[in-house]
Design an enzyme around this catalytic site. Structure first.
Site, PDB file in Angstrom:
ATOM      1  N   HIS A  23     -24.109  23.450  -0.550  1.00  0.00           N
ATOM      2  CA  HIS A  23     -24.105  23.787  -1.982  1.00  0.00           C
ATOM      3  C   HIS A  23     -23.097  24.916  -2.219  1.00  0.00           C
ATOM      4  O   HIS A  23     -23.456  25.989  -2.700  1.00  0.00           O
ATOM      5  CB  HIS A  23     -25.493  24.235  -2.481  1.00  0.00           C
ATOM      6  N   HIS A  80     -29.061   8.761  -4.629  1.00  0.00           N
ATOM      7  CA  HIS A  80     -28.861  10.098  -5.202  1.00  0.00           C
ATOM      8  C   HIS A  80     -27.364  10.314  -5.403  1.00  0.00           C
ATOM      9  O   HIS A  80     -26.565   9.970  -4.533  1.00  0.00           O
ATOM     10  CB  HIS A  80     -29.436  11.105  -4.192  1.00  0.00           C
ATOM     11  N   GLU A  82     -25.668  13.197  -5.687  1.00  0.00           N
ATOM     12  CA  GLU A  82     -25.029  14.425  -5.203  1.00  0.00           C
ATOM     13  C   GLU A  82     -23.971  14.068  -4.150  1.00  0.00           C
ATOM     14  O   GLU A  82     -24.149  13.132  -3.362  1.00  0.00           O
ATOM     15  CB  GLU A  82     -26.085  15.397  -4.635  1.00  0.00           C
ATOM     16  N   ASP A  84     -22.891  14.971  -1.353  1.00  0.00           N
ATOM     17  CA  ASP A  84     -23.091  14.840   0.092  1.00  0.00           C
ATOM     18  C   ASP A  84     -23.543  13.420   0.462  1.00  0.00           C
ATOM     19  O   ASP A  84     -23.452  13.025   1.628  1.00  0.00           O
ATOM     20  CB  ASP A  84     -24.077  15.894   0.635  1.00  0.00           C
ATOM     21  N   HIS A 146     -34.525  15.988  -5.741  1.00  0.00           N
ATOM     22  CA  HIS A 146     -34.515  17.215  -6.510  1.00  0.00           C
ATOM     23  C   HIS A 146     -33.547  17.177  -7.691  1.00  0.00           C
ATOM     24  O   HIS A 146     -33.320  18.209  -8.339  1.00  0.00           O
ATOM     25  CB  HIS A 146     -34.136  18.389  -5.576  1.00  0.00           C
ATOM     26  N   ASP A 165     -33.112  12.935   0.008  1.00  0.00           N
ATOM     27  CA  ASP A 165     -33.231  14.346   0.406  1.00  0.00           C
ATOM     28  C   ASP A 165     -34.648  14.735   0.846  1.00  0.00           C
ATOM     29  O   ASP A 165     -34.814  15.641   1.674  1.00  0.00           O
ATOM     30  CB  ASP A 165     -32.834  15.260  -0.758  1.00  0.00           C
ATOM     31  N   TYR A 193     -35.682  24.168   4.268  1.00  0.00           N
ATOM     32  CA  TYR A 193     -35.167  23.172   3.313  1.00  0.00           C
ATOM     33  C   TYR A 193     -36.111  23.063   2.119  1.00  0.00           C
ATOM     34  O   TYR A 193     -35.684  23.091   0.967  1.00  0.00           O
ATOM     35  CB  TYR A 193     -35.066  21.847   4.064  1.00  0.00           C
ATOM     36  N   HIS A 226     -30.860  13.652   5.424  1.00  0.00           N
ATOM     37  CA  HIS A 226     -30.371  14.769   6.250  1.00  0.00           C
ATOM     38  C   HIS A 226     -31.288  14.930   7.462  1.00  0.00           C
ATOM     39  O   HIS A 226     -32.522  14.874   7.321  1.00  0.00           O
ATOM     40  CB  HIS A 226     -30.416  16.105   5.492  1.00  0.00           C
TER      41      HIS A 226
HETATM   42 FE1  FEO Z   1     -29.308  16.512  -3.162  1.00  0.00          FE
HETATM   43 FE2  FEO Z   1     -28.497  15.983   0.064  1.00  0.00          FE
HETATM   44  O1  FEO Z   1     -28.180  16.081  -1.745  1.00  0.00           O
END
Ligand code: FEO
Length: 398
Positions: A23, A80, A82, A84, A146, A165, A193, A226
């Site tokens: 982030h 998702h 995001e 990543d 999230h 996530d 996390y 992850h």
């Molecule tokens: Fe919310 Fe691993 O990205």
């Protein structure tokens, strides 16, 4: 690299051993991370679940080509938006344009907003299914876990949950599975996390767990986006999340301070002594906020019943390490925790009042409404007052 998970699922992600900040610079990742992408082959159709972060897009697509002819990928699932997880979509879809991208309604908005591409979006909602032949993927929206677009999917037949996530960790490991890695490391990263990313959404976490458990779907494996894959007793992390989502605390108090000429440090140590005298069983931890990793401190706050926050007064304010940490605590919306403030001053002495306000604003219940302020460097009398203040805190936490 590709790793076969079972006859139908192959891991095609990226283990990022070098990652230390996530982030941007906001979140520390002492043990690296991984961006997990999964190739799911049914008897008739093949789906790719998520991709990897943009810096690894070229490597990702090249490795994927070694595993499968890209034209054989029938569907892409973007659980998702995001970057990543979606960061390699541009590179991938350049090779296989028109391949449908399954995502939530908010997912389409997020992907369009970030990549400005008119991809073949297929919007799905909870309960929608995508057939792969002998098995199917069932979609479960997970709004605000999230991001608004977050989504899980579940593979029938193999009984695998892909929760993106959720249940993840920033933890690089070639061992891949929860039963093979060091359990202390794994749970240190899992709770960090949760504390740093999911705390504000705890009520939604609890509701989502209830909803997913209510679906009565057998879960043999949980494959997050992850870190490691939960294959041994996979529900243990779901149970942990249920615990963490429910106003979690351990028998711990954390003193967090910054100091210029050691006065506030000296006060912190005297307060710790008082807490110990009044409450010998409580785990007392001290952190100089300017010298410690902020996200590690956040994890300690998450584990604490109470925090005791100290800063000397500077420029009618507080030291910036404490201001920064308190802003993070405000955003994370910790529940059911207590707080107290202390600090030294030389002339104006605003710091303790300001910390009290910040604690209350962040949802901490004050143990002592005034806090404890000391003029100049604590003398024996001030040290005794700190000790007494600590005793009051220790007693309040029994
Ligand atoms: Fe919310 Fe691993 O990205």
């Amino acid at each position: 690299m590709a790793y076969k998970i079972n006859d139908s699922v192959t891991w095609v992600g990226k283990i990022d051993w070098e990652l230390r900040k996530f982030h941007g610079e906001e979140l520390s990742a002492h043990r690296g991370s991984s961006y997990n992408s999964y190739l799911v082959r049914g008897s008739e159709k093949t789906a790719l679940i998520d991709t990897v972060w943009k810096p690894f897009a070229g490597e990702f697509v090249n490795n994927l080509k070694k595993e499968i002819d890209l034209k054989e990928i029938d569907y892409i699932i973007a659980n998702h938006g995001e970057v990543d997880h979606s960061g390699s979509l541009t590179e991938l879809l350049r090779e296989i344009p028109g391949t449908p991208v399954y995502c939530s309604k908010a997912g389409e908005k997020s992907l369009r907003g970030q990549y400005h591409q008119d991809w073949n979006f297929q919007v799905v909602k909870t309960g929608d299914k995508l057939g792969l032949g002998d098995k199917e993927l069932i979609f479960i929206e997970a709004k605000m876990l999230h991001w608004p677009d977050s989504m899980f999917c579940y593979l029938t037949g193999d009984n695998i949950l892909f929760p993106n996530d959720a249940f993840g960790q920033h933890y690089a490991s070639e061992l891949m599975y929860n039963d093979l890695v060091d359990q202390c490391e794994l749970f240190e990263e899992a709770i960090k996390y949760y504390a740093n990313i999911l705390t504000p959404f705890s009520k939604l976490v609890a509701a989502k767990i209830k909803e997913v458990v209510g679906l009565n779907l057998p879960v043999e494996m949980i494959c997050p986006s992850h870190g490691i894959i939960w294959r041994h007793d996979p529900l243990q992390i779901v149970n942990k999340y249920a615990e963490w989502a429910d106003n979690y605390s351990e028998n711990q108090v954390t003193l967090i301070y910054d100091t210029m000429w050691d006065g506030t440090r000296k006060a912190a140590e005297a307060i710790a002594g008082g807490i110990k005298e009044a409450n010998n069983n409580i785990n007392i931890k001290l952190y100089n906020a300017a010298r410690s990793d902020t996200n590690d401190i956040v994890t300690e706050i998450f584990k604490s019943k109470a925090i005791v926050v100290g800063s000397p007064t500077i420029n009618k304010g507080i030291l910036h390490s404490i201001a920064s940490l308190m802003e993070m605590a405000r955003g994370l919306k910790f529940q059911g925790k207590k707080g107290a403030a202390f600090g030294c001053y030389g002339w104006s002495g605003e710091s303790v009042g300001m910390i009290n306000e910040l604690l209350e604003d962040a949802g901490f219940e004050l143990i002592n409404k005034d806090g404890l302020k000391m003029l100049w460097n604590p003398d024996d009398e001030a040290v005794a007052a700190c000790h007494q203040f600590g005793k009051e805190i220790g007693s309040a936490l029994k």
